[in-house]
Design a protein around this motif. Structure first.
Motif, short mmCIF file in Angstrom:
data_model
loop_
_atom_site.label_atom_id
_atom_site.label_comp_id
_atom_site.label_asym_id
_atom_site.label_seq_id
_atom_site.Cartn_x
_atom_site.Cartn_y
_atom_site.Cartn_z
N ALA A 29 0.84 -1.21 0.00
CA ALA A 29 0.00 0.00 0.00
C ALA A 29 0.87 1.25 0.00
N TYR A 30 1.90 1.27 0.82
CA TYR A 30 2.81 2.42 0.85
C TYR A 30 3.47 2.63 -0.51
N VAL A 31 3.91 1.54 -1.12
CA VAL A 31 4.56 1.66 -2.43
C VAL A 31 3.57 2.20 -3.45
N ARG A 32 2.33 1.70 -3.43
CA ARG A 32 1.30 2.20 -4.36
C ARG A 32 1.08 3.70 -4.17
N VAL A 33 0.99 4.11 -2.92
CA VAL A 33 0.75 5.53 -2.64
C VAL A 33 1.95 6.36 -3.07
N LEU A 34 3.15 5.87 -2.81
CA LEU A 34 4.36 6.61 -3.19
C LEU A 34 4.53 6.70 -4.70
N ARG A 51 -7.70 2.53 2.70
CA ARG A 51 -8.48 2.02 1.57
C ARG A 51 -7.58 1.26 0.60
N THR A 52 -6.39 1.81 0.33
CA THR A 52 -5.44 1.15 -0.57
C THR A 52 -5.05 -0.22 -0.02
N ALA A 53 -4.72 -0.28 1.26
CA ALA A 53 -4.31 -1.55 1.89
C ALA A 53 -5.46 -2.56 1.86
N LEU A 54 -6.65 -2.12 2.19
CA LEU A 54 -7.80 -3.03 2.18
C LEU A 54 -8.08 -3.54 0.77
N ASN A 55 -7.97 -2.68 -0.22
CA ASN A 55 -8.17 -3.11 -1.60
C ASN A 55 -7.15 -4.16 -2.01
N LEU A 56 -5.90 -3.97 -1.59
CA LEU A 56 -4.87 -4.96 -1.91
C LEU A 56 -5.16 -6.31 -1.26
#
Length: 159
Positions: A29-34, A51-56
């Protein structure tokens, strides 16, 4: 956003019952956001990260649920006849070479943190103790290593 790392790991761990899977999801999730392509600032970083982490996690679960279960004997016999082609073996070898080059560009503690996590499966506290650094520094090293490797792989593959 780094302030939310431990909080999010605890949240996902409580939901999933598996700390390692929770940590991996938070890393991703952090990588996606970065790596976000948008220049628009994130108005609610905590909610966006959750939300990003839950989606992953949901995506990973869907992939695992839809994957058919095959007996080991069937998979073994199929692999003998349908092993990877020479071209895909070369592609994998080239990608591995590129990944090794990207890892070699990292500072030693960053590279070592990443390798201990991904290859040895060590937890963040174990890595911190092994390397004599703080757990938060281990977390930062792993996120930075993942981001660096993804960026470099994309750059090299685009050439």
């Amino acid at each position: 956003m780094e302030n939310y790392y431990r909080e999010l790991v605890r949240f996902l761990n409580a939901k999933l019952g598996n700390r390692q899977v929770a940590e991996d999801a938070v890393h991703d999730a952090y990588v996606r956001v970065l790596e976000r392509a948008s220049d628009t600032p994130i108005e609610q970083p905590r909610a966006f990260l959750y939300r990003t982490a839950l989606n992953l996690v949901i995506d990973g679960h869907r992939r695992n649920v839809t994957r058919p279960v095959e007996p080991l004997e069937v998979l073994d016999s199929e692999e003998r006849f349908h092993g990877p082609s020479l071209q895909s073996s070369l592609d994998q070898a080239q990608r591995l070479d590129l990944l090794q080059r990207a890892l070699a560009e990292l500072p030693p503690l960053c590279r070592e943190s990443f390798l201990l996590r991904k290859l040895e499966g060590m937890s963040h506290p174990e890595i911190a103790e092994h390397l004599g650094i703080s757990r938060s520094l281990v977390e930062k090293h792993i996120v930075n290593a993942m981001k660096h490797c993804r960026v470099r792989m994309r750059q090299w593959e685009a050439v």
